[in-house]
Every structure is written in structure tokens, then in C-alpha cells.
Design a protein around this motif. Structure first.
Motif, PDB file in Angstrom:
ATOM      1  N   LEU A  48       0.834  -1.205   0.000  1.00  0.00           N
ATOM      2  CA  LEU A  48       0.000   0.000   0.000  1.00  0.00           C
ATOM      3  C   LEU A  48       0.867   1.253   0.000  1.00  0.00           C
ATOM      4  O   LEU A  48       0.586   2.226  -0.705  1.00  0.00           O
ATOM      5  CB  LEU A  48      -0.922   0.007   1.221  1.00  0.00           C
ATOM      6  CG  LEU A  48      -1.981  -1.096   1.243  1.00  0.00           C
ATOM      7  CD1 LEU A  48      -2.732  -1.106   2.574  1.00  0.00           C
ATOM      8  CD2 LEU A  48      -2.968  -0.885   0.094  1.00  0.00           C
ATOM      9  N   GLN A  49       1.937   1.195   0.791  1.00  0.00           N
ATOM     10  CA  GLN A  49       2.831   2.363   0.827  1.00  0.00           C
ATOM     11  C   GLN A  49       3.454   2.595  -0.538  1.00  0.00           C
ATOM     12  O   GLN A  49       3.536   3.739  -1.010  1.00  0.00           O
ATOM     13  CB  GLN A  49       3.914   2.137   1.893  1.00  0.00           C
ATOM     14  CG  GLN A  49       3.352   2.108   3.296  1.00  0.00           C
ATOM     15  CD  GLN A  49       4.368   1.661   4.339  1.00  0.00           C
ATOM     16  OE1 GLN A  49       4.987   0.603   4.192  1.00  0.00           O
ATOM     17  NE2 GLN A  49       4.537   2.456   5.386  1.00  0.00           N
ATOM     18  N   GLU A  67     -13.326   7.720 -10.255  1.00  0.00           N
ATOM     19  CA  GLU A  67     -13.849   7.178  -8.998  1.00  0.00           C
ATOM     20  C   GLU A  67     -14.101   5.676  -9.134  1.00  0.00           C
ATOM     21  O   GLU A  67     -13.861   4.909  -8.194  1.00  0.00           O
ATOM     22  CB  GLU A  67     -15.142   7.902  -8.593  1.00  0.00           C
ATOM     23  CG  GLU A  67     -15.580   7.621  -7.158  1.00  0.00           C
ATOM     24  CD  GLU A  67     -14.790   8.419  -6.121  1.00  0.00           C
ATOM     25  OE1 GLU A  67     -14.189   9.451  -6.479  1.00  0.00           O
ATOM     26  OE2 GLU A  67     -14.759   7.999  -4.946  1.00  0.00           O
ATOM     27  N   HIS A  68     -14.567   5.294 -10.310  1.00  0.00           N
ATOM     28  CA  HIS A  68     -14.871   3.877 -10.522  1.00  0.00           C
ATOM     29  C   HIS A  68     -13.617   3.007 -10.436  1.00  0.00           C
ATOM     30  O   HIS A  68     -13.694   1.819 -10.084  1.00  0.00           O
ATOM     31  CB  HIS A  68     -15.570   3.688 -11.878  1.00  0.00           C
ATOM     32  CG  HIS A  68     -16.135   2.322 -12.035  1.00  0.00           C
ATOM     33  ND1 HIS A  68     -15.734   1.448 -13.016  1.00  0.00           N
ATOM     34  CD2 HIS A  68     -17.056   1.656 -11.296  1.00  0.00           C
ATOM     35  CE1 HIS A  68     -16.392   0.308 -12.889  1.00  0.00           C
ATOM     36  NE2 HIS A  68     -17.207   0.408 -11.855  1.00  0.00           N
ATOM     37  N   MET A  69     -12.478   3.622 -10.739  1.00  0.00           N
ATOM     38  CA  MET A  69     -11.220   2.874 -10.640  1.00  0.00           C
ATOM     39  C   MET A  69     -10.927   2.503  -9.179  1.00  0.00           C
ATOM     40  O   MET A  69     -10.081   1.657  -8.926  1.00  0.00           O
ATOM     41  CB  MET A  69     -10.055   3.711 -11.176  1.00  0.00           C
ATOM     42  CG  MET A  69     -10.141   4.074 -12.638  1.00  0.00           C
ATOM     43  SD  MET A  69     -10.413   2.636 -13.711  1.00  0.00           S
ATOM     44  CE  MET A  69      -8.959   1.659 -13.342  1.00  0.00           C
ATOM     45  N   LEU A  70     -11.594   3.155  -8.244  1.00  0.00           N
ATOM     46  CA  LEU A  70     -11.343   2.887  -6.821  1.00  0.00           C
ATOM     47  C   LEU A  70     -12.244   1.784  -6.281  1.00  0.00           C
ATOM     48  O   LEU A  70     -12.268   1.523  -5.079  1.00  0.00           O
ATOM     49  CB  LEU A  70     -11.526   4.178  -6.014  1.00  0.00           C
ATOM     50  CG  LEU A  70     -10.564   5.302  -6.433  1.00  0.00           C
ATOM     51  CD1 LEU A  70     -10.921   6.602  -5.753  1.00  0.00           C
ATOM     52  CD2 LEU A  70      -9.118   4.913  -6.119  1.00  0.00           C
ATOM     53  N   SER A 117      -4.034  -2.640  -2.897  1.00  0.00           N
ATOM     54  CA  SER A 117      -2.874  -2.110  -3.630  1.00  0.00           C
ATOM     55  C   SER A 117      -3.079  -2.293  -5.129  1.00  0.00           C
ATOM     56  O   SER A 117      -2.675  -1.439  -5.925  1.00  0.00           O
ATOM     57  CB  SER A 117      -1.539  -2.725  -3.196  1.00  0.00           C
ATOM     58  OG  SER A 117      -1.681  -3.760  -2.319  1.00  0.00           O
ATOM     59  N   GLN A 118      -3.719  -3.394  -5.501  1.00  0.00           N
ATOM     60  CA  GLN A 118      -4.022  -3.599  -6.924  1.00  0.00           C
ATOM     61  C   GLN A 118      -4.949  -2.477  -7.417  1.00  0.00           C
ATOM     62  O   GLN A 118      -4.736  -1.901  -8.482  1.00  0.00           O
ATOM     63  CB  GLN A 118      -4.681  -4.977  -7.119  1.00  0.00           C
ATOM     64  CG  GLN A 118      -4.794  -5.397  -8.574  1.00  0.00           C
ATOM     65  CD  GLN A 118      -3.449  -5.326  -9.307  1.00  0.00           C
ATOM     66  OE1 GLN A 118      -2.457  -5.904  -8.881  1.00  0.00           O
ATOM     67  NE2 GLN A 118      -3.396  -4.555 -10.405  1.00  0.00           N
ATOM     68  N   ASN A 144      -4.134   0.169 -10.320  1.00  0.00           N
ATOM     69  CA  ASN A 144      -4.984   0.380 -11.492  1.00  0.00           C
ATOM     70  C   ASN A 144      -5.311   1.860 -11.649  1.00  0.00           C
ATOM     71  O   ASN A 144      -5.326   2.387 -12.764  1.00  0.00           O
ATOM     72  CB  ASN A 144      -6.302  -0.398 -11.363  1.00  0.00           C
ATOM     73  CG  ASN A 144      -6.082  -1.904 -11.352  1.00  0.00           C
ATOM     74  OD1 ASN A 144      -4.985  -2.374 -11.676  1.00  0.00           O
ATOM     75  ND2 ASN A 144      -7.097  -2.654 -10.957  1.00  0.00           N
ATOM     76  N   PHE A 145      -5.581   2.487 -10.531  1.00  0.00           N
ATOM     77  CA  PHE A 145      -5.882   3.911 -10.548  1.00  0.00           C
ATOM     78  C   PHE A 145      -4.671   4.684 -11.094  1.00  0.00           C
ATOM     79  O   PHE A 145      -4.802   5.608 -11.907  1.00  0.00           O
ATOM     80  CB  PHE A 145      -6.224   4.361  -9.119  1.00  0.00           C
ATOM     81  CG  PHE A 145      -6.662   5.785  -8.984  1.00  0.00           C
ATOM     82  CD1 PHE A 145      -7.659   6.311  -9.793  1.00  0.00           C
ATOM     83  CD2 PHE A 145      -6.101   6.612  -8.017  1.00  0.00           C
ATOM     84  CE1 PHE A 145      -8.069   7.635  -9.647  1.00  0.00           C
ATOM     85  CE2 PHE A 145      -6.506   7.937  -7.861  1.00  0.00           C
ATOM     86  CZ  PHE A 145      -7.497   8.445  -8.690  1.00  0.00           C
TER      87      PHE A 145
END
Lengths: 732, 732
Positions: A620-621, A658-661, A714-715, A719-720
Motif C-alpha cells: 500500500l505504501q 472514482e470507478h477505478m477505486l 494495492s491492486q 490500477n488507478f
């Protein structure tokens, strides 16, 4: 070397290019000035008297979903929109809605008492005297039931209360629990009670929380008198909101429906809300340990936990039937980008009259739409399409909006720029929550709206309050959990959303009672309807900016700061949990709990807890660090000189951001919730859990799931990142 | 080099020499073993049945100072001591004591109510039915008065409450205030009320604090029923305690007395305590702003501040007369050091029956003295002289002990090793406060006394509770403020003192009411009288250790750590104050307070505050640093091989050590208080202020005084350093 220097100079000059030399984010200097003029014109058209009149009209009678007056309101709203130049229609879904046909609650031992279950009419408020027309107090989506058992007082009935009960050696198994309202969304209380083996649940409003303990009671003051009862849904919305029989798809007439017995979001035990007048004899009849200090409320009794000797009988029957939920959808086609929609919504159904909830928000939306309609009539139509919605059946479980979003999901994901929600309004400070990529824009708008009382901007006033309360001096959005119609948009469909409301100087105890009426609203909420105008002004400007911006006004730096803050929080919480478990186990090792406890009182010696492992948060970092670099690059882009096609491309991509999240599989055990940054807590209900997959796995000490969710998140972040890089590579 | 190495090795070997190779501090291996055997023998003689019987006997009737039953108790105590082999006598002082002859409190508008001012007898407790024999509820040393004015609710009536009132724009000038008990020592409430211009003061017990909000009320449970009233002194004890007419000297028959009108410690306005039954109609008749959340209590009303419209009439008249206060002084001459006294004390007067306060402590002292007497009869007399005291007139203002100490001050300063106080007792955990040079010894004793319920040592149980509550795992003394008879010893005469009591599992609302009776004590305080035995055991062992130690068992390292902690605290508090003032001024600069406040509510915009200057704490830091080095050297001394003369010299010096921590001029504006490390707070009453001269000057923002007090305190610490060095130089 020379090239590098030039580039550096260039990027310093243009700074954040979306904003470069423009007065407002998403616009050029010229278009920005134009937009600000337009907003000024919009603001000048707003009339407090409309808000006043329309609240009176819409809250004249009770209008829960399925009522005649509710349908009339919907039709009237539709017709109003039409008269303002909108293409307006009613879209109806057929949803399961329980009406209470039998409600019995009685203390059967050691003394007896029959609960009245009725709030009294009060002087000066004729609406409270409408008798049988008022919806009886109940919790929608309680199951039917007829139970009798000993009573146990469980404080707010939230997870830490059950932990405390366990320490005290008290079980609710086979008992009926009585919990105070507040401390969590109400639906958590029967859910947890059932998980802990209780067979019935009573919820009451303690006077300390919104009765005489807070202020004078209605009709002298705004707070709950001894007979007031909060209605409300107890549907398991953290699993999925909306029609209980059609999870994930629209409750159209012909839709396939679950059997009611199989509907997972109806409670497992019967549950009934009561007043503090009805609660007092029940609580006073309890013995057993005195409740911990923080559990005790404002009744003039000693609060005991039980179980018993108080024994209660609870019988509930409902008429379960399909009723029509009428959503009003009003559209104004955009001149330049008709397939890019800016959406606004507020619900129109109420538990009773709902002058505050939802009507005060609904009419602000309408006044906003009316003014926008006037601008359009004067040739100032929005570039993007505006869609104004008045939702039905929000109260029983966000049903109208959820069914509509589920039904239109694909189209919405393609077309909607953002959804802006309101739901009631009051006097005071601007509260704004939502997608943090919108924070910079909302902050600019808040700086442009004047507070009706102090004449500074609503942003300045909000920050003043935050400063006084120990906060910092930046304007921040809170993260969205649940509790209103933004939920299907952001959390299910992955559409950027906002929720707006003024408040903080309008507290009271009328929420979901028969006292949420026009006289109450006028006296205690927004006497001049000035904050109704301020809400219309704020939401309207946001809507118009989103509709007219050259580049959709998202700022990912503020988003990044916020999300990095969430990660820090989760990491710190994990550390805290580790320290706390280590201390707990040390105290057990030293037998300190037992030695510190009173030997004359019953007490379960706590058990050692599993050690908290060190988790690998580095994926995540790293993902956030990579994103930071990308966002820096993104901020240096200059969008001003781009071709129309490239702008179209970028805006399309920004609409998808936003959808990428989200992740298509959704959160563990509740796939309906797809957003990876914000979700209502599984055990808090309305209360948000940010980075919910990771955070809740840790909170539940499910370490394998925590690791999985770190990978999934993290994936998602990667992607974002790819998505943003895609924009950059097309521009550079 | 060689010499240095040898020295180092030597000091490592002997460590703290007072304690070297000894099981207990102050003793050698042999004498320590002997002492522990003696204490075991002492412990075995303690009988719970004596404690039970004597509580019944002494609390059979009310026995405030001046009563016949009080005098009988004193004589009986004296005779008991005589029968145990003590040289016992009564020393009588003649003190001013007011008896209430007229008490009127009535609500005169807008509705009327006449306060009952009488607690009701309860079933199962015949003592509560003694009618006129019970002392009417009142506050001793309220002045006479007859006032009528609007009422203002001032929460606890402490400094921060008046700050809040100022912010709200509410003045108490010319009003009568009503304050809740608790939050400070009661005498602070009328003192501050008068300073703020009020003309009368009512104090009531809110049910949240010690009534039904805490637990079931008497006689069902231990807490205050609606009629119970706490009596108590409101004499301005933070200025000086003791007889109001004879400040600083003994109230002997022939002593010169102040005129009552000139007595500075009688209140400036009339003050009366009432029950929550009597308070409710008064509070309910208030209007004005709703009280801040933390001010609201447990009555089933909305708490308003006023002023008015509630108007009250308060009339109080007292019979002011001199009454005899009978102190019992019982002495057992020491075999080896008759001029070194170890003193023990507890008061014997009560407001009413006082089964808990003070009798439960008094009888533990007596049982301890009886057992010591038995040891003496078996030839095991103490090496130092023991002086057991039963004080009279503690309740109205520590009068018996204060007059006695003032009267014998010079002799006491020469002869007393330490004074050990008790004052009531209950079930639970050992609470111990006092001079931190005694901490190591008390900790050892606490490790040797077995807790009656858990069978671990009382030290282990105390530490277990501290750990569970987030504390650390060392046994620490709290710092003494005021509230019992140790005050004249430590704070006026500079004699090392301790205060001991078990409690924490015996809470109730009987304090200073007619319900502090034997039946209440037996049911709720210490049913088996096992903690009475534990207190006798703890205090007795401490007394015997101090009496028999080869070297008086003081440890200055723990003292140093504690005092250094106080300095850190003061420095941090100053920093916090600076930050807070800076923030406050910044908020005013930004107009944030006004913007954050509700424009519809009255509100005084706060004024900027004077900047907090940087103070030079280095004289204190240097003094403590020098002391640390001296104490390290002191700890390396080996006292074992010393001549008798040198031991005598050292013990004499150690006896003087506490006195070195006083300054003869005393604290600013209250010269009676001479201790420089501990004092009751000028605006907290009982609550301690450590490093009081410096700390209170800073709290009051008197920067010049703060600088002066830093100098005075550093001088005191330097003198202490010289004193310790004097010991070292004589030994080395």
C-alpha cells in the motif's frame, strides 16, 4: 540540461494546470470568470419564501412510501420541475414494505406495565394531533415475533458493550435486550443482539441523549418529550441497502424476487423502538450489577444491567406487502456534453411529516433547480446534462435510489460525472462529505457562498468552528459512510459523490418522530429559511461548476493526502491494537485483572488474546508513493491548449476515476459494496470505515483476510495509477 | 587509579547502605529480622471483633465537637489507652464553633417552594431516627445572613466554571449561586462565589455524583437518597485551618482571640447545603441558557444557568460560642530514644454518628495501639516514644490537631520523627499519601501486609489496580493536600507525615450525612472489619518500624524522582499555558470565536490574554541536579559500623530533613502554610498543589511572583542539599 531547466521553469509557471491562472478549478481564466458571473446570477434568483411555502405544502401530512400523500408529493414535484423547463417523469419500483399491525410490549414481572407506544399531541402543533394518520412507531424490517424473556440492559448495544458484558459474566442468550438509541446506526443493535443470542430487542431514546438532558423538550423546546419515539429502518444495510427482495437489481414489476423468509437483510429477531416514558418502568425493574458509569443515562433511576428480574413480553406483527416507490427524475439536457450527467438528489418520503427530514433538503434542491431553470430559460443552459432526483422510500432503507441505481447502473457508470446529495437541512455550519478528489472544488465553492448570519463565507465560518474545536484551518470533506441516497452511487456504482447539509445550531429530538413538523422546523431549525437558501446556493454552484467546467474539476493531491492519512491511521490502529493486546496479556500473566476486581462481585476473568502479527503494509505504501509521483506529473499538465477531442478524452477518463477505486468483487461478505476507500462499517452502520477491506479485517483480527485485502487494495490503487498515467501519456 | 577502583567496587557492594544486606530499610540484617518477627507478633494480636464492637460503641450517638457524647468518647478512649499501658490524658482547647439556630431556604418566585432541609429516617437503621439529637444540616463557618436574590447555577462553582460564565456573559453579582458538591473542596464554592460578587451560596448533592446516578440509594443501597445532605466546614482552610480566632497559636483558655468580625476564614456570604430533593424545584425554576453538557447532573430536568427567574430567600443564623475540643494524647515512652517521637492520629469527632468518618479509622488506630501495648507488656517496648492521638474538632476545620500542633510546635519540630494519620477506612485498596522520603519504607510495609480478600500483599493488589488503570508497576505515595489532621504536622510544622486508608470497594453517599451509621458501615463499607485489621496492621508496622529503626528509614532517591517529576510537570504546564494563550489570541485575531458562536445566543467575545513569558527554571533544575549528586553519595554511606553517637547525630539530622523543605515566611498570602513541596491548592481546597509557591503563581499568571518563588524554592532545595551534605561529611 537546458531542456530540463526549461521544463522546470515551465512547470513552476503553470503550477496546477487545471487551475492555472484561473480563478476556479476546472476553468480557464475566461470561462472561470464567466462561470462566476453565472453563479452570482443563479444566487440572486434564490427565494427563501419558496422554501418556506414548499416545506409547509410537502409536510402537511404524513407521507411514508406507499401513502397517497407521498404519491401526491411526487406528482407535484414532477409537475414543478416540468414548469421550470425540465423533462420530468416518475419512475416507480415495487418494493417490500412492512406496516405494523400489532405492537405489544409489556413488563410481565416482577411488576407489570403496558407500554403506551404513542406520542402525545402538543399544544401549538396541530400536525401532532393527526391521530391515526400518523405512522405508528416501529422499526421497519424487524421480523414478526412473539417473545417473552428476562430483560438485559446493553447500553448502546454495540460491540464494545458486549465485550463489557462478557467481562461482567452476563449473557444475553435467550433474553430480550434493551438498548439506547445512538452510539451506532440503529440497525446494528438488533443485529448484534441476535448474533449474541438474544431473542428480542427494544430500543429507546434516553433523555440524556436527545431529551431533557440536552435541552427543553417539545413543545417548550426542541428536544424529545417523554412520549416521543424515533422510528427507523433496521434493515441490515451494511450488507446491502434497497429492496430486501431484489439485491443488486431493480425492483421492477416483473423482477424476480426472493422469498421473504430468505431475505438476508430482515432482522433475525423482533425489534421495537420506545419512548423514555415507556422505558423507565422496564429499566427500573432490572436488578443485577449497576451499569458502568458511561452506560447510565438521564432517567432518575439507578441503571442496572439485569438479567431480570424484569421480564418482558414483546409481540410484533407486520403487514408485509409490495408498495410502489415513486422516484421523480427531472432532466435538463446539456448543450455541449449531453451524455455527461451531473446528478442532484434528495429523498421526498418521510416517516411522518418530515419537515426537516427530508423536506427541508428537498425544497432547497427544488429552489436550486427552479433558479437553474430560469437561467436556462434566459439562454444560460448547462453544458452538461443535469439530472435532479426526488427519491422515494429512502427511510426504510435507501430503497428508491438504490433500485434506480441498480436498474440503470451501466448507463450511470458511463455518464455520471458526480452525484450531489442532500437530505434535510438546518441552521449553522456547512457539513460536506464525499469523494476527496472533489474537495478542492467544494472548498472553492464554500469560499464563494456567504453565511446568512455572519456574512463571512460558509468556508470561513466552518474553519473558524474547526479551529475553536482544535482542528486545523483547512476545509476538508468527511468520508462518506451511509445514511442517505449517495450510498448506491458511490459505494455500489463507484460514482463520485458529495453529501451537503448545514447544521450544528439546530439540534433537537424530533428526528423520525411525530414532532418533525413545520412548527418545530420554523421555531428550532431554520426560522428564516436562510440556510435553505444557503444550501441551494452551495449545492447549485457545485452542480453548475461540474456542469460547465472545461475539465472536470478533480484534484488528486488532496485525495492522495487524505488516503495516505487513512493508511497511517490503519497502521497506527494496528500498532495500538498490538500494544493493547500485549498489555492485556501481561495483565493476565500478572493476575492483575483478578486482583483489581471486587471479589464480592461477579466477574469473568478475561482470557489471553491472540498476538497481533506484524502486517506487511508496504504494497500500500508503494502504491501510494507511485501514485504521488503520477499525481505530481498530472498536476503539471496544461489542459488549456488541448484540442476538443483530447478534452473529451480527458473528461471521459476523469469521469471514470472514482470507478477505478472500486473492485468488482466488492467487500468480503458484502459484495454489493464495491468501493475500496469508503464504506459504512459492518458493525457501525452509518459510520464510515475508510480502506474498509483492510481496516475491518484488522479490527476483526482476521489476519489472512487483512493480507488479502492489502493486496486487493494495492491492486486497486495501482490500477488507478495506470489510469492517471493513461491520461498523462495522451497529453504529454 | 587503584583507589578509585576500590571505592567504586566498595560502593557497588554496599549499594544503598541504609538498606545494605538488610531485609528492610533502616535496619541491619539482624535488627531487621528481629523487627519482622516483632511485626508478625503484632499482627497476630489484631482482632476484628474489637473493631466491630468499638465502632458500635463510638457511633451510637451523634458526637460533634462540644457534645456530651463526644466528651464521653474522648474519656473512654483515654481510659482504654490507660488500660493498655499508655500514659494518656486529654488536652482541651476552647474553640469557636457555630451551631445553626435558623435555616430558611425558599423559592419565592416565579413559583414557590420551601426547602425541607431534613433527611428522613430509613427502615432498618434506628440511628437515623434520633430526631432532634441529629445535627441539623449546615455548613460550619458560613456567616450569618438573610438574603434574597435571583438564582444562578454555577456547576461545581470552581474557577473554570466562572470562566465559562464570563464567556456566556453571565454575572453572579448580587445573585445567589447554587453549586453542586464535588469538583473541589466545598469551602472553595462560597469563597469563589463571594469573590465574584454573589451574596449567597447553596450547595447541593447532585444524584449523578453520589445519589441514584451512582447506585441504589439508602436504605436499598449505599448511595444518597433524595433527602440526604452533606454537612461540612466551609472555613477558608487554604488560608489557615484550625480555630478561626487564634491563627498560628493554640486556642488555650487564656489565648488572645480575634473578634469574630475580623476572623478571615469565616465565609463572606451565607452558605447552606441541601439535598437533591430540595434542589430540584430551584433548578427547575431557572431559565436562561441551557447549562453546558458537562455541567448537567442527574435530575430529570433540563439544567439552565439563569440568572432567574427563580428567586430564592436564604436566611441563616448561628449560635457562635466557644466549645471545648478534647484531644486525647496517649504516650508510650521509648526505651532507647525517648525524645524521638513517632506519632499516630485519627480524629474522634463526627458530624453525626460518623461510623465511617472518623470512627472506622479511630478504632483501627486503637486496635493497633492495644496490640502495641500488649507487646510492651511482654517486654517488647518501642525504642522510640509512641504518641497516639485522638483529635477532636477535625470536622469543622482540623481544629483539635491544629491547635495542639500550634501549641506544641517547637517541641514537635525537635522530637517528632513522623506523623501517621488515618481518618476512616473501607474495603479495597491501600491508599497512602505523604512525604516521599518515606515512600520506600511504606512500600516495604505494604509488601508485608496481606490483603484480606485476595491473600496477596496489599502492595501487589494496589499495583494490580494501578496497572489495570493504565498506571505503572511501582508503589507510589500521593502528595498530601489537605482534608485531615496531617495538615498542621506537614504543612505548618514541617514534620514528615503519612495518610493511610483502605478503600475503593466501599463507595456510597453517606459522607457527613445522618446515614453514616453502623448499619450502613456494616452493610457497605467493611462487613467483616477485615480492612480495619489491615489498616491497623499497615499503620502499626509503619509506626513500629519508625520506632525501632537503627537509622530512620528515609529514601531520598524516590523523593528526588518525585520532586523532579513535579518540576517537569510545572514546566510542561507552563508550556501548555503558553501554547493555549497563543492559540486563544490567534483565534481572536481570526475572529474565530465569534464566527463559531451561535449568533442567536448571548455570548461575550473573549479578550486577548497576556502572553506567557518564558520563565527561568534553571535555578530549580540546578538545585535538583546538585541534590541528585548529594543523594547518590548519601546512598553510598554505610551506617552499620557507626558509633552510637554518630547514629544519634544522623537520626537527629534525618528528623530535621522534612523541616528543611519549609520556609519560615510560608506561601504568599497564607504564611501559615510553610511547606515548599506540598500544599492544599488555594482554589482547590483539599486538592494538592505540588511546588505550590511556583505552581500557583504561574496558574494565577503572576509572573513576578513566579520568579520570586522559583528563587525561594531553589534556596530551600539548596538548604536541603547543605543539610544532607552535613550528614555525609560527618560520616565519611
Amino acid at each position: 540540461m537546458k531542456q530540463y531547466f526549461t521544463l522546470l521553469l515551465f512547470s513552476i509557471l503553470i503550477l496546477n494546470s487545471v487551475n492555472a491562472q484561473s480563478p476556479i478549478i476546472g476553468f480557464t481564466e475566461d470561462s472561470g470568470n464567466e462561470q462566476q458571473k453565472l453563479e452570482k446570477e443563479f444566487e440572486e434568483k434564490l427565494e427563501a419564501s419558496n422554501i418556506d411555502n414548499w416545506i409547509q405544502k410537502m409536510s402537511a401530512e404524513p407521507h411514508w412510501v406507499g401513502t397517497k400523500f407521498g404519491e401526491e408529493n411526487a406528482k407535484w414535484i414532477r409537475d414543478q420541475f416540468k414548469s421550470w423547463g425540465y423533462d420530468a417523469k416518475i419512475e416507480t419500483y415495487h418494493i417490500l414494505f412492512p406496516y405494523p399491525t400489532e405492537r405489544v410490549l409489556e413488563l410481565t414481572g416482577p411488576t407489570t406495565y403496558k407500554a403506551k407506544l404513542t406520542a402525545v399531541p402538543v399544544e401549538g402543533d396541530p400536525f401532532t394531533a393527526q391521530g391515526d394518520a400518523l405512522l405508528p412507531s416501529y422499526n421497519a424490517f424487524s421480523k414478526d415475533g412473539d417473545v417473552e424473556a428476562e430483560l438485559v440492559f446493553v447500553n448502546y448495544g454495540i460491540p464494545k458493550d458486549y465485550e463489557k458484558l462478557e467481562k461482567l459474566g452476563i449473557s444475553v442468550k435467550g433474553k430480550i435486550v434493551i438498548a439506547k438509541y445512538q452510539g451506532s446506526w440503529r440497525g446494528i443493535k438488533p443485529k448484534l443482539a441476535a448474533e449474541n443470542g438474544a431473542i428480542g430487542c427494544i430500543i429507546y431514546s434516553d433523555p440524556q441523549d436527545d431529551g431533557y438532558g440536552r435541552g427543553d423538550v417539545y413543545p417548550e423546546g426542541a428536544f424529545k418529550n417523554k412520549t416521543g419515539v424515533q422510528r427507523g429502518s433496521v434493515m441490515d444495510m451494511p450488507t446491502y441497502p434497497g429492496d430486501v427482495l431484489t439485491p443488486g437489481y431493480g425492483a421492477t414489476k416483473e423482477a424476480k424476487r426472493l422469498d421473504r423468509e430468505d431475505a438476508p437483510t430482515i432482522t433475525k429477531i423482533p425489534v421495537l423502538p420506545i419512548s423514555y416514558e415507556d422505558a423507565q418502568p422496564l429499566l427500573a425493574a432490572l436488578a443485577g450489577p449497576v451499569a458502568p458509569q458511561s452506560w447510565r443515562g438521564g432517567l432518575p433511576i439507578t441503571y442496572h444491567i439485569g438479567p431480570g428480574p424484569a421480564k418482558v413480553h414483546l409481540k410484533l406483527k407486520f403487514d408485509w406487502k409490495l408498495v410502489p416507490a415513486h422516484n421523480v427524475i427531472a432532466t435538463m439536457r446539456g448543450t455541449d456534453f449531453p451524455d455527461q450527467w451531473v446528478m442532484r438528489g434528495n429523498h421526498h418520503d418521510a416517516w411522518v411529516h418530515g419537515a426537516n427530514d427530508p423536506v427541508s433538503g428537498m425544497v432547497a434542491l427544488m429552489e436550486e433547480a427552479r433558479a437553474v431553470g430560469e437561467l436556462a430559460k434566459n439562454g444560460k443552459k448547462p453544458k452538461r446534462t443535469l439530472v435532479y432526483c426526488a427519491w422515494d422510500a429512502e427511510e426504510p432503507g435507501l430503497i428508491g435510489s438504490t433500485e434506480w441505481v441498480e436498474d440503470h447502473k451501466k448507463e450511470l457508470q458511463e455518464k455520471v460525472v458526480a452525484y450531489i446529495n442532500t437530505d434535510g437541512n438546518g441552521r449553522g455550519f456547512l457539513g460536506a462529505g464525499g469523494s476527496h478528489s472533489l474537495q478542492a472544488m467544494v472548498s472553492e465553492v464554500a469560499g464563494a457562498v456567504t453565511d446568512p448570519q455572519t456574512k463571512v463565507s460558509v468556508k470561513e465560518r466552518r474553519i473558524a468552528r474547526d479551529l475553536v474545536n482544535g482542528g486545523n484551518d483547512s476545509f476538508e470533506l468527511y468520508a462518506l459512510g451511509s445514511g442517505s441516497d449517495y450510498t448506491p452511487f458511490i459505494q455500489h456504482a463507484g460514482i463520485a459523490a458529495l453529501n451537503l447539509r448545514f447544521g450544528g445550531e439546530n439540534s433537537g429530538g424530533e428526528y423520525h418522530t411525530i414532532y418533525d413538523t413545520y412548527p418545530h422546523y420554523k421555531r428550532f431549525k431554520d426560522p428564516e429559511f436562510a440556510y435553505g437558501v444557503a444550501l441551494a446556493n452551495t449545492a447549485g454552484r457545485i452542480t453548475l461548476r461540474l456542469a460547465n467546467a472545461d475539465i472536470i474539476p478533480l484534484n488528486f493531491s488532496q485525495w492522495h493526502t487524505t488516503v495516505s492519512g487513512y493508511l497511517d491511521e490503519v497502521m497506527k490502529e494496528t500498532e495500538k491494537m498490538r500494544t493493547s493486546v500485549e498489555k492485556h496479556n501481561m495483565l493476565i500473566e500478572k493476575n492483575a485483572y483478578e486482583l483489581a476486581s471486587d471479589p464480592t462481585k461477579k466477574y469473568n476473568n478475561p482470557k489471553p488474546k491472540e498476538k497481533v502479527p506484524y502486517l506487511d503494509f508496504s504494497p500500500l505504501q508503494n502504491a501510494l508513493s507511485n501514485l504521488e509521483m503520477t499525481i505530481e506529473k498530472f498536476n503539471k499538465l496544461d489542459f488549456r491548449t488541448l484540442s476538443k477531442d483530447k478534452k473529451l478524452f480527458i473528461n471521459k477518463k476523469l469521469m471514470e476515476a472514482e470507478h477505478m477505486l472500486t473492485s468488482e468483487e466488492g467487500l468480503p461478505r458484502r459484495p454489493w459494496f464495491k468501493h475500496q476507500i469508503y464504506a459504512p462499517g459492518f458493525y457501525t452502520g452509518y459510520g464510515v470505515k475508510t480502506l474498509p477491506g483492510v481496516r475491518e479485517a484488522i479490527e476483526q483480527k482476521n489476519w489472512d483476510e487483512a493480507k488479502e485485502q492489502i493486496d486487493i487494495l494495492s491492486q486497486t490503487l495501482s490500477n488507478f495509477n495506470v489510469h492517471l498515467k493513461g491520461i498523462i501519456s495522451r497529453i504529454e
